[in-house]
Enzyme design. Structure first.
Site, PDB file in Angstrom:
ATOM      1  N   ASP A 104       0.825  -1.208   0.000  1.00 13.74           N
ATOM      2  CA  ASP A 104       0.000   0.000   0.000  1.00 13.74           C
ATOM      3  C   ASP A 104       0.859   1.258   0.000  1.00 13.74           C
ATOM      4  O   ASP A 104       0.632   2.186  -0.759  1.00 13.74           O
ATOM      5  CB  ASP A 104      -0.968   0.004   1.200  1.00 13.74           C
ATOM      6  CG  ASP A 104      -0.286  -0.246   2.545  1.00 13.74           C
ATOM      7  OD1 ASP A 104       0.940  -0.481   2.591  1.00 13.74           O
ATOM      8  OD2 ASP A 104      -0.996  -0.214   3.572  1.00 13.74           O
ATOM      9  N   ASP A 107       7.151   3.834   3.366  1.00 12.16           N
ATOM     10  CA  ASP A 107       7.444   4.988   4.218  1.00 12.16           C
ATOM     11  C   ASP A 107       8.956   4.977   4.488  1.00 12.16           C
ATOM     12  O   ASP A 107       9.733   5.439   3.656  1.00 12.16           O
ATOM     13  CB  ASP A 107       6.574   4.813   5.487  1.00 12.16           C
ATOM     14  CG  ASP A 107       6.591   5.999   6.424  1.00 12.16           C
ATOM     15  OD1 ASP A 107       7.658   6.550   6.669  1.00 12.16           O
ATOM     16  OD2 ASP A 107       5.524   6.368   6.937  1.00 12.16           O
TER      17      ASP A 107
HETATM   18  P1  IMP Z   1       7.709   1.367   6.390  1.00 12.85           P
HETATM   19  O1  IMP Z   1       8.121   0.020   6.883  1.00 12.85           O
HETATM   20  O2  IMP Z   1       8.200   2.485   7.287  1.00 12.85           O
HETATM   21  O3  IMP Z   1       8.068   1.626   4.944  1.00 12.85           O
HETATM   22  O4  IMP Z   1       6.149   1.476   6.569  1.00 12.85           O
HETATM   23  C1  IMP Z   1       5.295   0.794   5.760  1.00 12.85           C
HETATM   24  C2  IMP Z   1       4.010   0.433   6.471  1.00 12.85           C
HETATM   25  O5  IMP Z   1       3.633   1.385   7.460  1.00 12.85           O
HETATM   26  C3  IMP Z   1       2.897   0.410   5.453  1.00 12.85           C
HETATM   27  O6  IMP Z   1       2.749  -0.862   4.873  1.00 12.85           O
HETATM   28  C4  IMP Z   1       1.707   0.843   6.278  1.00 12.85           C
HETATM   29  O7  IMP Z   1       1.110  -0.291   6.867  1.00 12.85           O
HETATM   30  C5  IMP Z   1       2.263   1.726   7.352  1.00 12.85           C
HETATM   31  N1  IMP Z   1       2.152   3.168   7.002  1.00 12.85           N
HETATM   32  C6  IMP Z   1       3.153   4.016   6.685  1.00 12.85           C
HETATM   33  N2  IMP Z   1       2.702   5.252   6.432  1.00 12.85           N
HETATM   34  C7  IMP Z   1       1.350   5.191   6.599  1.00 12.85           C
HETATM   35  C8  IMP Z   1       0.291   6.174   6.462  1.00 12.85           C
HETATM   36  O8  IMP Z   1       0.487   7.371   6.152  1.00 12.85           O
HETATM   37  N3  IMP Z   1      -0.965   5.714   6.703  1.00 12.85           N
HETATM   38  C9  IMP Z   1      -1.247   4.427   7.043  1.00 12.85           C
HETATM   39  N4  IMP Z   1      -0.298   3.480   7.170  1.00 12.85           N
HETATM   40  C10 IMP Z   1       0.999   3.869   6.955  1.00 12.85           C
HETATM   41 MG    MG Z   2       1.150  -2.224   5.097  1.00 16.99          MG
END
Ligand code: IMP
Ligand code: MG
Length: 182
Positions: A104, A107
């Site tokens: 989805d 981040d």
């Molecule tokens: P990462 O591991 O920091 O890249 O984060 C990825 C995961 O964090 C995604 O798969 C989402 O489940 C969650 N996430 C990151 N940013 C958002 C946001 O703005 N809204 C909702 N979920 C988020």
């Molecule tokens: Mg996710």
């Protein structure tokens, strides 16, 4: 609806369903041209957030493909170890397969780095990441997603599969947090 209320927070509409659909059709066209010669690629969606993006993306994919889903389980460490993750649900043998991991949102990049690491150990032909949304300002890793429909600023968003504490996944548009300084 221009604003929605979920739990204790207000969100305002920031990306319309039409914009999302157009951007998804464009990223699907790139995937179609990159993969049409490859043998039966496998799309692996990361639950829960990717379900709407996966549905919309696949409607535009024009080559033979397979579809599967995985989930990441996160546990709180009992001592000082912090979070421990585990990838659950991949029943397929992915050896020598062309895998497209469908997320989805990317981040910091920690989730996709972890998942591609686990999947690579199983010997796929290659792995690419396709994500609906990418927050480049937050990204901390070395392998940015090859395919993303839209890049967005560092704001918390919900809708189109994404949640705030499990609410908001059902909305067809994307909503951005309106009161993050409260
Ligand atoms: P990462 O591991 O920091 O890249 O984060 C990825 C995961 O964090 C995604 O798969 C989402 O489940 C969650 N996430 C990151 N940013 C958002 C946001 O703005 N809204 C909702 N979920 C988020
Ligand atoms: Mg996710």
């Amino acid at each position: 609806m221009d604003t929605i209320r979920l739990h204790d927070k207000t969100f305002r509409r920031s990306i319309s369903c039409e914009q999302l659909q157009k951007a998804i059709a464009e990223v699907a066209a790139r995937i179609n041209s990159d993969y049409r010669e490859k043998r039966t690629p496998l799309f692996v969606g990361v639950l829960n957030g990717s379900f709407m993006f996966m549905g919309e993306l696949l409607r535009h994919i024009s080559f033979d493909c397979e579809v599967s889903f995985v989930k990441i389980a996160s546990y709180s460490g009992t001592a000082t170890t912090g979070r421990v993750r585990e990838l659950i649900g991949l029943s397929q043998d992915i050896r020598s397969r062309h895998v497209i991991l469908v997320e989805d949102i990317v981040d910091t990049g920690a989730s996709i780095e972890y998942m591609t690491g686990v999947l690579k150990k199983q010997g796929p032909a290659d792995i690419a990441v396709a994500t609906l949304l990418f927050k480049p300002e937050c990204y901390r890793k070395q392998m940015p997603p090859k395919y993303y429909a839209l890049s967005i600023p560092d704001k918390f968003i919900v809708g189109f599969g994404l949640d705030y504490d499990q609410l908001g996944r059902n909305y067809k548009d994307i909503y951005e947090i309106a009161d993050d300084h409260e």
